[in-house]
Design an enzyme around this catalytic site. Structure first.
Site, PDB file in Angstrom:
ATOM      1  N   ALA A 164       1.802 -13.480   9.895  1.00  0.00           N
ATOM      2  CA  ALA A 164       2.621 -13.257  11.083  1.00  0.00           C
ATOM      3  C   ALA A 164       1.955 -13.817  12.331  1.00  0.00           C
ATOM      4  O   ALA A 164       2.623 -14.300  13.243  1.00  0.00           O
ATOM      5  CB  ALA A 164       2.880 -11.764  11.248  1.00  0.00           C
TER       6      ALA A 164
ATOM      7  N   ASP B  17      -1.839 -56.498  30.068  1.00  0.00           N
ATOM      8  CA  ASP B  17      -2.192 -57.908  30.089  1.00  0.00           C
ATOM      9  C   ASP B  17      -1.114 -58.645  30.886  1.00  0.00           C
ATOM     10  O   ASP B  17       0.007 -58.151  31.031  1.00  0.00           O
ATOM     11  CB  ASP B  17      -2.253 -58.431  28.651  1.00  0.00           C
TER      12      ASP B  17
ATOM     13  N   ASP C 170      -1.228 -58.698  23.732  1.00  0.00           N
ATOM     14  CA  ASP C 170      -0.676 -59.450  22.607  1.00  0.00           C
ATOM     15  C   ASP C 170      -1.700 -60.315  21.894  1.00  0.00           C
ATOM     16  O   ASP C 170      -1.441 -60.800  20.802  1.00  0.00           O
ATOM     17  CB  ASP C 170       0.491 -60.336  23.076  1.00  0.00           C
TER      18      ASP C 170
END
Length: 725
Positions: free
Chosen positions: A244, A290, A636
């Site tokens: 509980a 970037d 990237d």
């Protein structure tokens, strides 16, 4: 529960074990759902090994032989040609018009010229990110050929050092001597839930022991089995109380909420690789981005040109020649048929090796325009097509001679056959009677202007290039340069005959160049930039309004970075450029990084970091995290991977992003659009808020259950809960 029933009077009753088994199944189910949803594919270090080609030519025993790239060793002499991928870090011994794309390594969009000659650095010249005499593993050769000696392979290369940064210099940490310690990479939600779980666990143990002692002292027994010892009954009550007290539904709720959030984000062009990344975005306080390909298009585009003394604007972004047109700056009149514009762009395309064609995406079936060749020539080719010049220019104006661009000449020169024409092209400048050939020079404005003896006027006439005229042209060049535009000059020389015999093999390239560059006529200037993406400015402002600071970290030059930062509102008019934008050399004076306190002071105020190396990006992200802020990093290239891995959430680009960047990231933008991040942040905050509300609700329920059981034991009434309930 299983143990108590196994030692009790119902040991032979299989149904008595239902409660324990059911609890066990629920716990396993919760953990299984989370593990299944967190399952991901892709590994950054594995992607690094795929960035090299299968085979390369080397010189061994005096012969040129082909070997696999993984057998290249230090000291090998490697032969490079256009289209090759550099298999290892190399010091060049020969280079003929060699150009290499280092965008994935440094973030610079332009191809980099390489030479075998070591040149002294000129005073005031900015530091280059990579030496001119070296090429590096994983970079593509885009032009020319060369040979070099291998200086480093594997993990000793620059790519290898980036792999070490991704993996961590100290290697994986262990917890309890065997399990991986992931605490350093926990999200805010994970940390909060772990702290909450620890507190609940301690509290549950204390309450269970307390209730057990009270029950035994008060001799509370099972009303269904009064002969059973009080201690055994209280053990079952303690188990009920523990179940509980512990909110086992929280992990399942969090997992389901994040899973639904992942599905919703796909519609917003965000692909989530790690579930926890959804809520981390909602906690982000700094977005480190970037520049090239993220804030900008990643496509050099002509935006201005100056021809025959008149300034023009060039509209449109990317490589689609059907979008945008050329207009006069003064008044905005259509300049598609202007003699100066058509003559300058045709001459420029005659001195280019880049072509433009429409290609079909094999995955989506969508057609798009793509250039083939040098990225710095693409803007000229696209602009020439905008004014109607044919893609078959090379066939209509056969090329007789080509002298490629070199770092010493600072220009490219071609000679084309224009025989039988009275004008260079339709609506083009008039050619002198008897003109058979035309030399075209394209390159650095200050070098070409010095060689020009005359210039074209708006009506097609020719005037002498005086010192005042040269000063006027160079003033225009300075104005473009102040906007961080890359400027090329175009000059021509109509000729009745060539100044040398083309069949004479004794004439060197330099002698041909010296003979052809005489008496040039300046036609105009073309100015290009990698433009910011549509909507980025609004997204930056929206992020700032949400209390998120946007920081640009780029390998480009400071002046270019400042120009783009102003365009997208990362730098605002009231910002002091001297303190808000810095060269990353200031982070490492003397080659050593600043102390943590000084570094943190700088990163807390600077919004633009230029000339950044992979190590710089990593240190900046660490500094932001030391100040207790949640850092999201977008990128990237290979150079972004260590910072993507270190950041609380790494966001890679799906279209232009390298596999290394994707492997190191937590989520991927499928449309490469910075704007999608703001939508993802909004969704992440909504999910985080929903999880907080659920935790508050479920904790109130479990506290009530604990209080209910406690009161039942103290008062002496039957317990209203079973462990399974």
């Amino acid at each position: 529960s299983v143990l108590v029933n196994a030692t009790g009077p119902k040991a032979g009753d299989r149904l008595s074990y239902t409660t324990g088994i059911a609890i066990f199944v629920i716990v396993i189910l919760n953990a299984g759902i989370a593990a299944w949803t967190e399952h991901k594919a892709g590994d950054a270090l594995e992607a690094l090994s795929k960035m090299t080609q299968a085979a390369i030519y080397v010189i061994r025993d005096g012969k040129e032989v082909q070997i696999t790239t993984n057998t290249v060793v230090r000291g090998d002499i490697v032969v490079l040609g256009t289209g090759d991928v550099v298999p290892a870090d190399m010091r060049l011994a020969e280079a003929e018009d060699l150009k290499v794309s280092e965008m994935a390594l440094t973030g610079e969009p332009d191809d980099v010229s390489k030479t075998w000659k070591l040149k002294p650095k000129k005073e005031g010249e900015p530091e280059k990110l990579t030496p001119e005499v070296c090429v590096f593993s994983g970079c593509n050769v885009t032009n020319g050929k060369g040979r070099g000696v291998v200086t480093a392979t594997g993990m000793g290369t620059r790519i290898g050092r980036i792999a070490q940064l991704i993996a961590g210099e100290e290697g994986p940490k262990k917890k309890c001597y065997c399990l991986p310690d992931t605490s350093a990479n926990q999200t805010p939600l994970q940390r909060n839930l772990e702290q909450l779980g620890a507190k609940i666990g301690i509290l549950a143990i204390v309450v269970c022991v307390l209730v057990f002692i009270i029950g035994v002292v008060l001799d509370r027994k099972d009303l269904d089995n009064l002969d059973s010892p009080s201690a055994l009954y209280m053990v079952l009550i303690a188990v009920t109380l523990a179940v509980a007290a512990i909110p086992e539904g929280i992990p399942l709720c969090v997992t389901i909420s994040l899973s639904i959030g992942c599905s919703d984000m796909v519609n917003q062009h965000v692909l989530v690789r790690k579930l926890a990344a959804v809520e981390t975005l909602g906690s982000a306080s700094v977005i480190c981005s970037d520049k090239t390909g993220t804030l900008t298009e990643g496509k050099m585009t002509m935006v201005n040109m100056w021809a025959a003394g008149v300034s023009y604007d060039v509209a449109g972004k990317g490589f689609d020649p059907t979008v945008g047109k050329i207009t006069k700056c003064d008044g905005g009149a259509d300049a598609t048929r202007d003699m100066a514009v058509r003559s300058t762009l045709l001459s420029g395309i005659l001195c280019c090796n880049t072509t433009l064609e429409k290609v079909k995406d094999p995955d989506t079936g969508e057609e798009k325009w793509e250039p083939r060749g040098n990225s710095s020539e693409a803007p000229i080719v696209v602009a020439a097509r905008k004014v109607g010049h044919s893609e078959k220019v090379s066939e209509e104006y056969p090329r007789i001679i080509e002298i490629p661009f070199s770092s010493s000449r600072k220009m490219m020169l071609t000679v084309s056959d224009v025989g039988g024409r009275s004008n260079l092209c339709e609506d083009g400048m008039p050619l002198p009677t008897g003109t058979k050939y035309m030399a075209v020079c394209k390159g650095a404005p200050n070098f070409i202007v010095d060689l020009c003896e005359e210039r074209m006027m708006p009506d097609g006439s020719v005037s002498k290039m005086t010192d005042a005229a040269k000063a006027e042209v160079l003033k225009v060049v300075d104005e473009y340069s102040m906007k961080a535009l890359r400027v090329l000059a175009v000059a021509v020389r109509p000729m009745k005959e060539l100044p040398f015999d083309t069949h004479d093999d004794e004439i060197s390239t330099d002698q041909k160049f010296s003979a052809l560059r005489q008496d040039l006529r300046l036609l105009g200037l073309v100015a290009s930039i990698d433009p910011d993406r549509d909507g980025v400015k609004d997204s930056v402002l929206a992020a700032r309004g949400a209390g998120i600071r946007v920081v640009m970290i780029t390998g480009d030059y400071l002046k270019t970075a400042i120009a783009i930062a102003k365009n997208v509102q990362i730098l605002q008019p009231q910002d002091d450029e001297a303190t808000a934008a810095v060269d990353c050399n200031s982070l490492r004076p003397g080659g050593q990084y600043l102390e943590h306190r000084e570094m943190d002071r700088m990163t807390s105020t600077v919004r633009v970091f230029a000339r950044a190396k992979p190590e710089d990006k990593l240190e900046i992200v660490k500094s932001i995290q030391r100040m207790g802020q949640v850092a999201a990093m977008t990128g990237d290239g290979v150079n972004d991977a260590p910072a993507l891995n270190q950041a609380n959430i790494g966001v890679a680009m799906g279209i232009q992003g390298t596999e290394v960047a994707k492997g190191a990231s937590d989520m991927i933008l499928t449309d490469d659009n910075f704007c999608s991040i703001v939508s993802a942040v909004e969704k992440g905050r909504a999910i985080y808020s929903g999880i907080q509300k659920f935790v508050a609700f479920i904790m109130s329920v479990h506290i009530a259950e604990v209080m209910q059981i406690f009161i039942c034991i103290v008062v002496g009434i039957p317990v209203m809960r079973t462990p399974l309930q």
